[in-house]
Design a protein around this motif. Sequence first.
Motif, PDB file in Angstrom:
ATOM      1  N   THR A 189      23.422  55.065  13.010  1.00 22.37           N
ATOM      2  CA  THR A 189      23.108  54.365  14.257  1.00 22.37           C
ATOM      3  C   THR A 189      24.094  53.241  14.500  1.00 22.37           C
ATOM      4  N   ALA A 190      24.437  52.511  13.444  1.00 19.82           N
ATOM      5  CA  ALA A 190      25.426  51.440  13.581  1.00 19.82           C
ATOM      6  C   ALA A 190      26.770  51.996  14.043  1.00 19.82           C
ATOM      7  N   TYR A 194      26.234  49.259   5.311  1.00 18.00           N
ATOM      8  CA  TYR A 194      25.267  49.773   4.340  1.00 18.00           C
ATOM      9  C   TYR A 194      25.859  49.790   2.925  1.00 18.00           C
ATOM     10  N   ASP A 195      27.043  50.381   2.775  1.00 12.37           N
ATOM     11  CA  ASP A 195      27.685  50.478   1.466  1.00 12.37           C
ATOM     12  C   ASP A 195      29.200  50.518   1.678  1.00 12.37           C
ATOM     13  N   ARG A 196      29.951  50.800   0.615  1.00  8.68           N
ATOM     14  CA  ARG A 196      31.416  50.760   0.723  1.00  8.68           C
ATOM     15  C   ARG A 196      31.929  51.814   1.699  1.00  8.68           C
ATOM     16  N   GLY A 197      31.387  53.009   1.646  1.00  7.43           N
ATOM     17  CA  GLY A 197      31.841  54.044   2.574  1.00  7.43           C
ATOM     18  C   GLY A 197      31.633  53.631   4.021  1.00  7.43           C
ATOM     19  N   ILE A 247      35.768  49.247   9.197  1.00  9.54           N
ATOM     20  CA  ILE A 247      37.119  48.669   9.243  1.00  9.54           C
ATOM     21  C   ILE A 247      38.045  49.571  10.056  1.00  9.54           C
ATOM     22  N   GLU A 248      37.931  50.878   9.828  1.00 10.73           N
ATOM     23  CA  GLU A 248      38.751  51.823  10.578  1.00 10.73           C
ATOM     24  C   GLU A 248      38.433  51.770  12.071  1.00 10.73           C
ATOM     25  N   ALA A 249      37.164  51.512  12.406  1.00  9.78           N
ATOM     26  CA  ALA A 249      36.768  51.427  13.812  1.00  9.78           C
ATOM     27  C   ALA A 249      37.250  50.146  14.472  1.00  9.78           C
ATOM     28  N   GLY A 250      37.688  49.161  13.678  1.00  6.92           N
ATOM     29  CA  GLY A 250      38.256  47.947  14.236  1.00  6.92           C
ATOM     30  C   GLY A 250      37.252  46.858  14.552  1.00  6.92           C
ATOM     31  N   VAL A 251      36.142  46.777  13.804  1.00  5.95           N
ATOM     32  CA  VAL A 251      35.180  45.707  14.058  1.00  5.95           C
ATOM     33  C   VAL A 251      35.783  44.375  13.626  1.00  5.95           C
ATOM     34  N   ASP A 252      35.254  43.291  14.201  1.00  2.10           N
ATOM     35  CA  ASP A 252      35.800  41.965  13.884  1.00  2.10           C
ATOM     36  C   ASP A 252      35.332  41.455  12.531  1.00  2.10           C
ATOM     37  N   TYR A 253      34.123  41.852  12.129  1.00  7.53           N
ATOM     38  CA  TYR A 253      33.609  41.394  10.839  1.00  7.53           C
ATOM     39  C   TYR A 253      32.537  42.366  10.382  1.00  7.53           C
ATOM     40  N   GLN A 254      32.531  42.644   9.084  1.00  8.33           N
ATOM     41  CA  GLN A 254      31.486  43.492   8.503  1.00  8.33           C
ATOM     42  C   GLN A 254      31.140  42.932   7.124  1.00  8.33           C
ATOM     43  N   ILE A 255      29.921  43.176   6.705  1.00  8.26           N
ATOM     44  CA  ILE A 255      29.505  42.765   5.361  1.00  8.26           C
ATOM     45  C   ILE A 255      28.421  43.716   4.885  1.00  8.26           C
ATOM     46  N   ARG A 256      28.540  44.113   3.625  1.00  6.46           N
ATOM     47  CA  ARG A 256      27.507  44.976   3.045  1.00  6.46           C
ATOM     48  C   ARG A 256      26.211  44.204   2.892  1.00  6.46           C
ATOM     49  N   GLU A 257      25.131  44.844   3.215  1.00 11.96           N
ATOM     50  CA  GLU A 257      23.850  44.152   3.387  1.00 11.96           C
ATOM     51  C   GLU A 257      23.340  43.470   2.123  1.00 11.96           C
ATOM     52  N   THR A 258      23.707  43.979   0.940  1.00 13.81           N
ATOM     53  CA  THR A 258      23.190  43.399  -0.307  1.00 13.81           C
ATOM     54  C   THR A 258      24.262  42.714  -1.139  1.00 13.81           C
ATOM     55  N   PHE A 259      25.510  42.699  -0.649  1.00 16.89           N
ATOM     56  CA  PHE A 259      26.615  42.264  -1.498  1.00 16.89           C
ATOM     57  C   PHE A 259      26.518  40.777  -1.855  1.00 16.89           C
ATOM     58  N   GLU A 260      26.466  39.915  -0.842  1.00 20.54           N
ATOM     59  CA  GLU A 260      26.470  38.480  -1.110  1.00 20.54           C
ATOM     60  C   GLU A 260      25.189  38.035  -1.817  1.00 20.54           C
TER      61      GLU A 260
END
Length: 616
Positions: A486-487, A508-511, A517-530
Amino acid sequence: MAEATTGLDIGHVAALLAAGVVAVPVFRKLGLGSVLGYLAAGAAIGPFGLALFREPDTILHVAEFGVVIFLFIIGLEMRPSRLWGLRREIFGLGSAQVGLSGLALTLTAMAAGAPPAAAFVGAMGFVMSSTAVIVQMLEERGELPAPSGQRAVSILLFEDLAIVPLLAIVAVLSAAVGGGDEAAPPLWRTVGLAVAAVAAVLAIGRYGLNPAFRFLARYGGREVMTAAALLVVAGTAFLMDQAGLSMAMGAFLAGVLLSDSAFRHQLEADVEPFRAILLGLFFLSVGMALDLGVVLADWRMVLAGLAAFMLVKAGVIYGVARLFGARRREAVERAALFAQGGEFAFVLYGAAAAGGVIDARVSAALTAIVILSMALTPLTTLALKRLMPKERGLSPEDAEGVDSAEGLGGRVLIIGFGRFAQVVSQPLLARDVDVSIIEIDVEMIQAAGRFGFKVYYGDGARLDTLRASGAGKAEAVLVCVDKPETADRIVQLVKSEFPAAKLFVRAYDRGHTLRLIEAGVDYQIRETFESALKFGEAVLAGLGFPDEEAADVIAEVRRRDAARLDLQVTGGLQAGQSLMRGNLPTPQPAPYITPSREGRLLNEDEAPAGAAQEND
C-alpha cells in the motif's frame, strides 16, 4: 407511441441517460446497488417494456467495451510480479471452481431430462460468472484491493482463459450433431492463433508501448494521449477477439504490461470516465435483452432452472473455497457473489444454437436464466449481508463521528494513523503545524477522536482521495501505513501526480527501504530500526557498560547499517550481500562488538524464515 427504430438518435441517447440517472440513485438509496438499478432500467425501456429500443444486441456490442476498459484498469493495478504471485489462485482455485461447478451443473441438467450435449453447454455458460457484475460490486464495497477481492479476480481471469476451449468443444459438438460449419478451421489452427495473439500482445506491450507513449507525451498533447490510451484498449481487445479469445483478457494483459510504466496513472485517469459510462450502458443493454415473453411462456422451466443452477453452483463454490482454506464468511460471500451466469453465456449459447446443439427456444430460456441470475446477485448479497452477523470492523456509513476526506488542505498530510503516526504527529502538533490526517480503519478514527484528534476517513491508495485530502497543496506527505504494498502504491501516486510534495515514508524492512530509495522519496525509515537500537543501548547500559561506550556501539551499528544500505543501492544486490557477511571496505568495528556465530551481525529483516515480525 411512435415505433422505435433500430438506429440510435439523440432521443435514444437521452432515454439511455435518463434511465440510468433516474434508476441508479433510487436503487442505491434503497441499498440495492447500481447494477440492479441499471438492469431494471434496461428492462423498462427495452423491447419488452416501453419498447424504446428494438434491438438491444446492437447496444450490447458497443457497451461491452465498458467491461473491456474495466479489465484494463484492473490490469494497471496488477504488476507482473503480483500476477505471478496469484498463479495458485488463478490456475488452482479457478480451475477447481470452474471444473467442479461445470460437472455439478451438467449432472443437474441431465437429471432434469436434458440431453448430455445441451446439458453441458447450458451448464458451462452458467459457470462463467459475470465479470462486470462481480468487479463492479467489489469496487462499490471497497473490497477489490483486499485479498478476497484479488482471489475473486483470479477466478474471473481463469474463466476468461476457459473461453477458447469451451468454444472449441461447442464446435466439436456442432459437428457431431451435423450442424457445424464445414468451413470452420481445425482446432490446432484456432489454438495456434490464440497463442500467437497473446504473444503479439506481450511483445508489443513489452517493447513498443512505453517508447510510443513517451513520444506522444512530448509531441502529441493531452487529447492525443487519451486517444492513444483508448487505442491500446480497443486494439488489444480487437486482436484477442479476432483470435477467438476474450476481449477483456486482451485488455487485462495490456494493463498488466503497462502497470510498471511511468504513464500508468495518466492512462487510468484518461480511460476512467469512459469505463464508468460504458459499463452502465452494458448493464442497461443486458436488462433490455431479458425476453419477458419467454419467461412468461416457460416460467416453470425458467424458475426451476434458475433456482437449481444458482443453488448447485453456490454449494460447489462454497465447498471449493473451504477446500482452499478460505474462512467460512469469505466462502459464503464468494458463493453468493459467483452464483450467477455471465455475459459470456450469451456468446456460448448463440454458438450452440447456430450449430444445432440446442434449439432457439432452449437458448432463449437459458439466456433468460442467466440475466435473471445477474439481476438476483445484488439481492442475494444484500440479504446475506443482513442475515450474517456483522464483522468487528465498521463501515464509515454506520459509524458515528467519521467524516470523509473532502476539501482538506493542511500543510502536512498524514496517511495512516496507527501507533507510528500517532507519535510522528505529536512534534508537528506541538509546533502548530497544520496537519490533515486520513485513515481507512473506522474504529481507529473513532478511538483517535476520543483523544482529541480529528482524523478523516479516506483510502490514501486512491488518486481521488489524495486530491480530496489536499495532497496537491501539502508541502509534505507522510506515508505511515503498515502494509508495504500500500505504501508503494501511495508513493507512486504522489510522485506522479503531486511531485512538489516532499515524501516521508515508513518502511517495513530493508527490501522495502531499497524500493523507496529507488522511487526517490525524500526520507524513509524502517519502522522498528531506531526503537530497536535504543532498546539495545538500554540493555548495554543495564549490563554495566559505560554510557559513552554503549552510545559508541549503537553509533557503530548505525554506521554499518548505513554503509550496507548505501552499497546495496549503489553497488547492487550482490555487493550488498557480500557486505552483509562482514566484508566491509570501511574501518573494522570496535573490538567490543562481537559478531554472531555465522561471523556477521544480523539486521532486523534477516530473521529466520517464519519468525514473527511486529506491525503497527
